[in-house]
Design an enzyme around this catalytic site. Structure first.
Site, PDB file in Angstrom:
ATOM      1  N   THR A  28      44.930 -26.281  -9.254  1.00 55.56           N
ATOM      2  CA  THR A  28      43.691 -26.397  -8.482  1.00 55.56           C
ATOM      3  C   THR A  28      43.267 -25.005  -8.036  1.00 55.56           C
ATOM      4  OG1 THR A  28      42.676 -27.255  -6.472  1.00 55.56           O
ATOM      5  CG2 THR A  28      45.055 -26.911  -6.372  1.00 55.56           C
ATOM      6  N   GLY A  29      41.979 -24.746  -8.139  1.00 56.58           N
ATOM      7  CA  GLY A  29      41.496 -23.425  -7.751  1.00 56.58           C
ATOM      8  C   GLY A  29      40.283 -23.035  -8.562  1.00 56.58           C
TER       9      GLY A  29
ATOM     10  N   ASP B 166      38.713 -26.000 -15.275  1.00 56.84           N
ATOM     11  CA  ASP B 166      40.029 -26.017 -15.932  1.00 56.84           C
ATOM     12  C   ASP B 166      40.685 -27.395 -15.923  1.00 56.84           C
ATOM     13  OD1 ASP B 166      40.133 -25.699 -13.051  1.00 56.84           O
ATOM     14  OD2 ASP B 166      42.299 -25.497 -13.258  1.00 56.84           O
TER      15      ASP B 166
ATOM     16  N   THR C  84      40.373 -31.024  -5.222  1.00 54.29           N
ATOM     17  CA  THR C  84      40.761 -31.515  -6.547  1.00 54.29           C
ATOM     18  C   THR C  84      42.102 -32.219  -6.373  1.00 54.29           C
ATOM     19  OG1 THR C  84      39.638 -29.787  -7.759  1.00 54.29           O
ATOM     20  CG2 THR C  84      41.609 -30.680  -8.810  1.00 54.29           C
TER      21      THR C  84
ATOM     22  N   GLY D 207      38.497 -22.465 -11.375  1.00 59.30           N
ATOM     23  CA  GLY D 207      38.805 -22.902 -12.732  1.00 59.30           C
ATOM     24  C   GLY D 207      38.621 -21.866 -13.826  1.00 59.30           C
TER      25      GLY D 207
HETATM   26  N1  ASP Z   1      39.832 -26.206 -10.507  1.00 57.47           N
HETATM   27  C1  ASP Z   1      38.644 -26.952 -10.192  1.00 57.47           C
HETATM   28  C2  ASP Z   1      37.519 -26.452 -11.060  1.00 57.47           C
HETATM   29  O1  ASP Z   1      37.414 -25.262 -11.262  1.00 57.47           O
HETATM   30  C3  ASP Z   1      38.234 -26.879  -8.756  1.00 57.47           C
HETATM   31  C4  ASP Z   1      39.346 -26.945  -7.741  1.00 57.47           C
HETATM   32  O2  ASP Z   1      40.498 -27.163  -8.076  1.00 57.47           O
HETATM   33  O3  ASP Z   1      39.066 -26.794  -6.531  1.00 57.47           O
HETATM   34  O4  ASP Z   1      36.724 -27.250 -11.493  1.00 57.47           O
END
Ligand code: ASP
Length: 332
Positions: free
Chosen positions: A250-251, A230, A199, A253
């Site tokens: 990022t992570g 998110d 992301t 969500g």
């Molecule tokens: N946060 C993003 C989501 O959940 C994915 C990511 O940041 O890797 O869509």
């Protein structure tokens, strides 16, 4: 000895010591205002549990080069006196065009093998915001998010409606196969990472003192059709407030939505007087870790100081400012 005469003196001594002690207690974790940078920019290209084996050296160099070039584009805008929103858009569009990242061209696939993209943007001077969710044919979702903010009376638009709007305002619409870089993605995945992170996000502070934050993603690998993360949710994946900071997350969500991570960091600064590093650490390294939410954030405070905090072993990230300080990193 007249002890009565001593009372006012003892009283004075007691007040003096209390006064000396109180500010120290009340200001725990609060630092004095630093000299602000004229401008600054921080960006990320996703976080995850990665190491030197899962991201071999040639790929580390590719990522570092991509992060550094995107950083340079944004710094150039800010150096020329451009607005933070222009810097954020230029950085994220560049990363959306790079298949290394899970945004735009390199977006991951849903469980049905499609690409559904999310993005958002927010400006700190007016708390204005725009977002698109679940779009399948807009080349640059971050520009669509900006258009929603600036050219509609709404904050978020989703799916086909968002595409119609994007086309009306002159943005580039592509065939959904544009995002279908599967062959490339599969070989990349075998070679580099088992689960694709990437992301992208950016926070900038311009010479006028305005913060802007933006985030763009293809979402989580294998997500269910229609799932929204998110990244397009203001307060979860993206937030900006000139009074405090700008944040892009990022992570995983679902956790970032439930704990309103980006807004939470701003709130800790606003109401508890935390500095940006402490606020980001509290949410990412304490709250999210307790709850089991993997991921990280990049933040800039109103002085242009960064916080890049992740509870994973790596986060693609870069930072630069008007003093020439510059930083590109992958691992913790
Ligand atoms: N946060 C993003 C989501 O959940 C994915 C990511 O940041 O890797 O869509």
């Amino acid at each position: 000895m007249n002890y009565r005469k001593l009372f006012p003196i003892l009283g004075f001594v007691a007040i003096f010591f209390t006064a000396c002690k109180a500010p120290a207690d009340q200001t725990a974790g609060i630092t004095a205002d630093p000299e602000p940078y004229e401008y600054a920019l921080v960006l990320h290209g996703g976080a995850g549990n990665m190491n030197f084996q899962s991201v071999p050296e040639p790929y580390q160099d590719m990522f570092k080069h991509a992060l550094d070039s995107a950083l340079q584009l944004g710094l150039d805008v800010l150096k020329e006196g451009g607005m933070s929103i222009d810097a954020v858009e230029v950085v994220i569009r560049c990363m959306e065009d790079n298949p290394l990242f899970n945004a735009g061209k390199g977006a991951v696939f849903t469980s049905e093998g499609k690409n559904e993209l999310d993005a958002s943007i927010m400006t700190g001077q007016d708390l204005n915001a725009g977002a698109v969710a679940g779009v399948t044919d807009i080349r640059h979702p971050i520009s669509a998010a900006r258009a929603v903010m600036e050219q509609s009376e709404h904050v978020m638009m989703a799916g086909p409606g968002a595409s119609v709007f994007a086309e009306q305002v002159g943005l580039e619409i592509v065939d959904p196969s544009y995002f279908y870089t599967k062959k490339r993605f599969e070989s990349f995945q075998k070679a580099v990472v088992r689960e694709k992170h990437g992301t992208v996000g950016c926070v900038a502070l311009d010479k006028a003192g305005n913060l802007c934050a933006g985030t763009s993603t293809g979402g989580m690998t294998n997500k269910k059709y229609g799932r929204i993360g998110d990244s397009p949710i203001i307060g979860a994946g993206t937030y900006a407030n000139n009074a405090t900071c700008g944040v892009s997350a990022t992570g995983h969500g679902e956790y970032f939505i439930r704990w309103t991570v980006a807004h939470q960091i701003s709130v800790l600064m606003q109401y508890k007087g935390y500095d940006v590093e402490r606020a980001a650490s509290e949410v990412v390294e304490l709250t999210l870790v307790e709850e089991g939410g993997d991921g990280g954030v990049i933040c800039l405070d109103k002085f242009g100081r960064p916080a890049m905090v992740t509870n994973t072993s790596g986060m693609f990230r870069a930072y630069g400012n008007s003093e020439g300080e510059r930083f590109v990193a992958i691992f913790k």
